[in-house]
Every structure is written in C-alpha cells, then in structure tokens.
Design an enzyme around this catalytic site. Structure first.
Site, mmCIF file in Angstrom:
data_model
loop_
_atom_site.group_PDB
_atom_site.id
_atom_site.type_symbol
_atom_site.label_atom_id
_atom_site.label_comp_id
_atom_site.label_asym_id
_atom_site.label_seq_id
_atom_site.Cartn_x
_atom_site.Cartn_y
_atom_site.Cartn_z
ATOM 1 N N GLY A 1 0.837 -1.180 -0.220
ATOM 2 C CA GLY A 1 0.053 -0.046 -0.123
ATOM 3 C C GLY A 1 0.817 1.333 -0.048
ATOM 4 N N ARG B 1 0.993 5.854 -2.226
ATOM 5 C CA ARG B 1 0.508 7.290 -1.457
ATOM 6 C C ARG B 1 0.660 7.244 -0.055
ATOM 7 N NH1 ARG B 1 -3.381 4.463 -3.135
ATOM 8 N NH2 ARG B 1 -3.137 5.114 -5.326
ATOM 9 N N ASN C 1 1.622 -2.243 5.341
ATOM 10 C CA ASN C 1 1.019 -1.016 5.518
ATOM 11 C C ASN C 1 -0.325 -0.534 4.814
ATOM 12 O OD1 ASN C 1 1.079 2.293 5.741
ATOM 13 N ND2 ASN C 1 0.792 1.926 3.630
ATOM 14 N N TYR D 1 -12.091 -1.310 12.384
ATOM 15 C CA TYR D 1 -10.703 -0.837 12.122
ATOM 16 C C TYR D 1 -9.821 -1.116 13.534
ATOM 17 C CZ TYR D 1 -7.130 2.466 10.919
ATOM 18 O OH TYR D 1 -5.995 3.148 10.481
ATOM 19 N N ALA E 1 -10.136 -3.452 15.641
ATOM 20 C CA ALA E 1 -10.008 -4.610 15.903
ATOM 21 C C ALA E 1 -8.869 -5.268 14.786
ATOM 22 C CB ALA E 1 -11.299 -5.625 15.701
#
Length: 245
Positions: free
Chosen positions: A13, A16, A88, A153, A155
């Site tokens: 990821g 950006r 990421n 999110y 968790a």
C-alpha cells in the site's frame, strides 16, 4: 546517511500517504524498494528510483493469499532478497456496531489484518534463509485504545499489534524481528477530508497540539528497519504527539 544501504524493502500500500513516505525515506537511506498497491504506480516508482535505488511497483490485492505468494516470489527473483517487510496496506469502513454490515467488517479485516498474515507467511521463509529480517506492521492508536464507530478498524489494528508480538517470539531465534507502529492523528489526504471542526477537536487531544506528518512515521519506520534497532523486537511504538485517547 545510508542506514539501509544494500537492503531491499517490500512495502504494501505504498503508492501514496504513509506508505509512500516510508518508501521515499528508505530510498534516501540507500534501500531498494519493491512496493504494492491495487494497481501498478509508475509515477511513484520513478519518484523513488530518482533517489538512486532500484524500485519496482507491483499490482497486488494484499488480501489475496495466493496472489501474495506470487508477488513475494517475483520480488525475491527481481531483487535477490527481502530484508524489510512493511505491512502498510489498509482501509476504513467506519460505522457504529449496531449499523455495521458484515461486508464492512469483513472488508476491513481482510485488507488490514489478513493481508499482513499473507505477506508475513510468504516473506518469513525468505528471511529465514537469510538468517535475518525486520517486519513492521502499521497499526494505530485506535488499535491500542479502541474508538467508537471504528470497531472493525480497531480490531484489525489491535490484531496487527498482537501479530507482530507473536511473530517476534516465533522468529526471534531465526534472527527475524517484528514490531508495530501505532500512528496517532497524521496529516494525510484521508484526514484532510475531515471537517475543520473535527480536525481541531482531534488536535486539542494532542499535547503537542498538532497533527503528525507522514515523515514522522517514516522516521520511526527507518529506525525499526535499520541495525540501530537490532535489539528491538515485539514492541509497539506510538507516534501520536503524546495523545491519550
């Protein structure tokens, strides 16, 4: 300074935001960069390569186990080694628990947590043969403290912390370190979309009274990737300006 000269990092990821900032910082320290996103990003690839290192973008659905195995195999063949793995890749699909759909839950867990399992599972054999490696999971302060409206999110990010701690115990004897970074409120394109009043309310909770920059995360990620942290493993480092949620 060349803290990462001769090393190769695989960052998920990284087209950006925080991932890209880490890639650029690593490259400035002499690290070759393989990075993934849903689509090949030649612009980011060229930007990284301009720093004088080898860089290659890979299209990858990080949540797909078989696809991840193929990507890691391709990276190993292209670069010869994988010394650093930065998990990421991540998404958000916020909502209160009573309104959260199964799809919202499954999507966030798959992209944020399962993807890290996929890449660790594929990279660990490579690192074992090298007798060393550094794995960095990008967690969040939300994974440490929780946050209303972000159960999925939170968790997933808490899972990344526990995953890093577990891998540190399993792989330590093989010379592989694993740690997690828990960013706080970081100024990114995603947080820029929040209303000004929400952003200001966040900043009031931060003792340093400002949002963090992606470079703040990249600096800590560089420390964890380098030999400067050779005796640091199984840790979660909060980079949050002193915020206590």
């Amino acid at each position: 300074m060349g803290l990462l000269s001769g090393k190769t990092a695989l960052i998920t990821g990284a087209a950006r935001g925080i991932g890209k900032a880490i890639a650029l910082k690593y490259a400035s320290e002499g690290c070759n960069i393989a990075f993934t996103d849903l689509q090949v990003n030649e612009e980011t690839e060229q930007e990284i390569a301009a720093l004088g290192v080898k860089a290659k973008s890979y299209a990858s659905n990080a949540a797909d186990f078989a696809q991840t195995e193929e990507v890691v195999k391709a990276v190993k063949e292209e670069f010869g080694s994988i010394d650093i793995l930065v998990n990421n890749a991540g998404i958000t699909k916020d909502g209160l628990m009573l309104r959260m759909t199964e799809q919202q839950w499954d999507a966030v867990i798959a992209v944020n947590l399962k993807s890290a399992f996929n890449f660790i599972h594929a990279c660990v054999p490579v690192m074992m043969r090298q007798r060393g490696g550094s794995i960095i999971n990008m967690a969040s302060v939300v994974g440490v403290h929780g946050n209303a409206g972000q159960a999925n999110y939170a968790a997933s990010k808490a899972g990344l912390i526990a995953l890093a701690k577990s891998i540190a115990q399993e792989m330590g004897p093989k010379g592989i370190r694993a740690n997690a970074i828990a960013p706080g409120f970081i100024e990114t394109a995603m947080t820029a979309q929040l209303p000004d009043e929400v952003r200001e309310e966040w900043k009031k909770k931060i003792p340093l009274r400002r949002g963090g920059q992606v470079e703040d995360i990249a600096n800590v990620a560089t420390f964890l990737a380098s030999d400067m942290s050779s005796y640091v493993s199984g840790q979660v480092i909060q980079v949050d300006g002193g915020m206590n949620m």
